[in-house]
Enzyme design. Structure first.
Site, PDB file in Angstrom:
ATOM      1  N   HIS A 308       0.858  -1.190   0.000  1.00  0.00           N
ATOM      2  CA  HIS A 308       0.000   0.000   0.000  1.00  0.00           C
ATOM      3  C   HIS A 308       0.889   1.233   0.000  1.00  0.00           C
ATOM      4  CE1 HIS A 308      -3.035   2.943   1.335  1.00  0.00           C
ATOM      5  NE2 HIS A 308      -3.927   2.077   0.929  1.00  0.00           N
ATOM      6  N   ASP A 366      -7.810  -4.252  -0.471  1.00  0.00           N
ATOM      7  CA  ASP A 366      -8.346  -4.488  -1.808  1.00  0.00           C
ATOM      8  C   ASP A 366      -8.272  -5.966  -2.204  1.00  0.00           C
ATOM      9  OD1 ASP A 366      -8.943  -1.745  -2.478  1.00  0.00           O
ATOM     10  OD2 ASP A 366      -6.790  -1.417  -2.583  1.00  0.00           O
TER      11      ASP A 366
END
Length: 432
Positions: A308, A366
């Site tokens: 991320h 995600d």
């Protein structure tokens, strides 16, 4: 917020001036450079705003190194365990958790304002049957400003509250209508007797010809996903809402701008990219091959859903959603689907691989959210729409905070110009 001086020395002239350094409650301090151009004739240069605090906010805090996410000071782990999405919405908007009466009043307001104007509903017939749902949602949200002239005074706190409740209440209805239009099925109206996420599932999957009952595990999973996606500090779409809103435009236009920003594959489309990656890998036997490709810096293949930009540790949301992901797959009986087996095997291998562990490339929110959405029967084209529903409260909270700021200014970033120097116009017969 405390302040302390910082001395800046001009490398050419040797002149020095004091700039203030502001410290927040927690997190890095910021240097106030508002006088930099006036006193030194230079701008700061920060592509992507990776080192720039664009505003002062009291809503959300992220510590990417430690994997911390706080909503109004509350760890997201505690909210995910003990709260529900509408209570989190109240927290983000009001700044405090509601008492029992406040929670009941707020939930009643949201759950009883879910219908949209019938004329607005007919807007969907103007879209092509295969239009992307995000195009429909963005367009319809923006058009809401044509229906609510009586409550769009951004200087009126009551109007701002009405707008906030209206967006949170109607986003699921608008999104479900976009889905139904894309499938060719008739629109399903909201039901006031269902909770927020059960109502959304009902509008998505019910049909007039037979009864439909929402699976409580599905509604629970959706509620958890919405909590985890409710806000994430000054991300691209939130910053877009703030920038658009800083002009004084109506709030529906600002939220529509946020929806459009979220549509980008580098932002809200990441969970859709995860499923495309899994489909590309194909079978568990092919995982080692693609793991090797992901390690090869010269290979264009990327392991989507790992790592991320902000979190340099395990995404705190991923820790929470991972458990729910397995719960959904177990309870809904979808573990026999090859794609899910592939995802679980990829997760297992990556978490044991020294390369990914060493670079802290852990599965992020995600990776798991896309798997859950697919297990719930939601198509990939709707993944980003679901994100938009959840994030709408964060956008509204930041918009409200910005509008209420007495020192608000219209956003106007500057630039480093690298084009031609001044030159004079040439008649066409004198041009090379």
């Amino acid at each position: 917020m405390s302040q302390k001086p910082f001395q800046l020395v001009d490398g050419n002239s040797g002149d020095a001036s004091d700039l203030s350094v502001k410290e927040g409650t927690i997190g890095p301090a910021v240097m106030d450079v508002t006088r930099l151009y006036k006193e030194h004739g230079v701008f700061t240069f920060d592509p992507g705003f990776v080192s720039t605090a664009s505003c002062e906010s009291q809503i959300t805090f992220i510590d990417g190194e430690k994997g911390i996410l706080l909503y109004r000071g509350y760890p997201v782990e505690q909210l995910a365990k003990n709260s529900n999405y509408l209570e989190v919405c109240y927290l983000l908007l009001a700044g405090e958790l509601p008492n029992a009466q406040q929670r009941e009043t707020f939930a009643h307001s949201i759950l009883h304002h879910t219908m949209i104007n019938e004329t607005l509903l007919r807007f969907f017939n103007g879209f092509h049957y295969n239009a992307h749902p995000m195009a429909m949602v963005s367009g319809v949200v923006g058009s809401m400003s044509a229906f609510y002239h009586d409550s769009m005074d951004i200087k009126n706190p009551e109007h701002r509250e009405i707008f906030a409740h209206r967006i949170i209440a109607k986003m699921p209805t608008i999104s479900a209508a976009a889905y139904k239009h894309s499938t060719g099925q008739p629109f399903v109206y909201p039901r006031n007797d269902l909770d927020y996420c059960s109502n959304l599932m009902h509008m998505f999957f019910a049909v007039p010809c037979e009864a439909y009952e929402v699976d409580p595990i599905a509604a629970e999973a959706l509620d958890l996903l919405f909590i985890l996606h409710a806000d994430h500090e000054q991300n691209c779409s939130t910053s877009t809402v703030r920038l658009a809103g800083s002009s004084g435009t109506n709030p529906y236009a600002a939220i529509a701008a946020g929806v459009s920003a979220l549509w980008g594959p580098a932002h809200g489309g990441a969970n859709e990219a995860v499923l495309k990656m899994l489909e590309q890998i194909g079978t568990p036997d092919a995982i080692p091959k693609y793991i090797a490709k992901a390690k090869d810096k010269d290979d264009p293949f990327r392991l989507m859903g790992f790592g991320h930009r902000v979190y340099k540790n395990f995404d705190p949301r991923a820790k929470i959603i991972r458990e729910m992901c397995h719960k959904v797959l177990d309870k809904l009986g979808r573990t026999d689907t090859p794609l899910f087996e592939l995802a679980l095997r990829l997760e297992e291998i990556a978490l044991q691989d020294d390369y990914f562990v060493g670079k802290k490339l852990y599965p992020n929110v995600d990776f798991y959210s896309g798997i859950i959405y697919k297990a719930l029967g939601i198509p990939k084209s709707m993944f980003t729409v679901m994100f938009a529903i959840a994030r709408s409260v964060g956008w509204v909270a930041h918009w409200q905070e910005m509008i209420a700021d007495p020192d608000r200014k219209i956003g106007r970033p500057r630039q480093l110009y690298t084009g031609p120097d001044r030159r004079d116009y040439l008649d066409i017969d004198k041009r090379a």
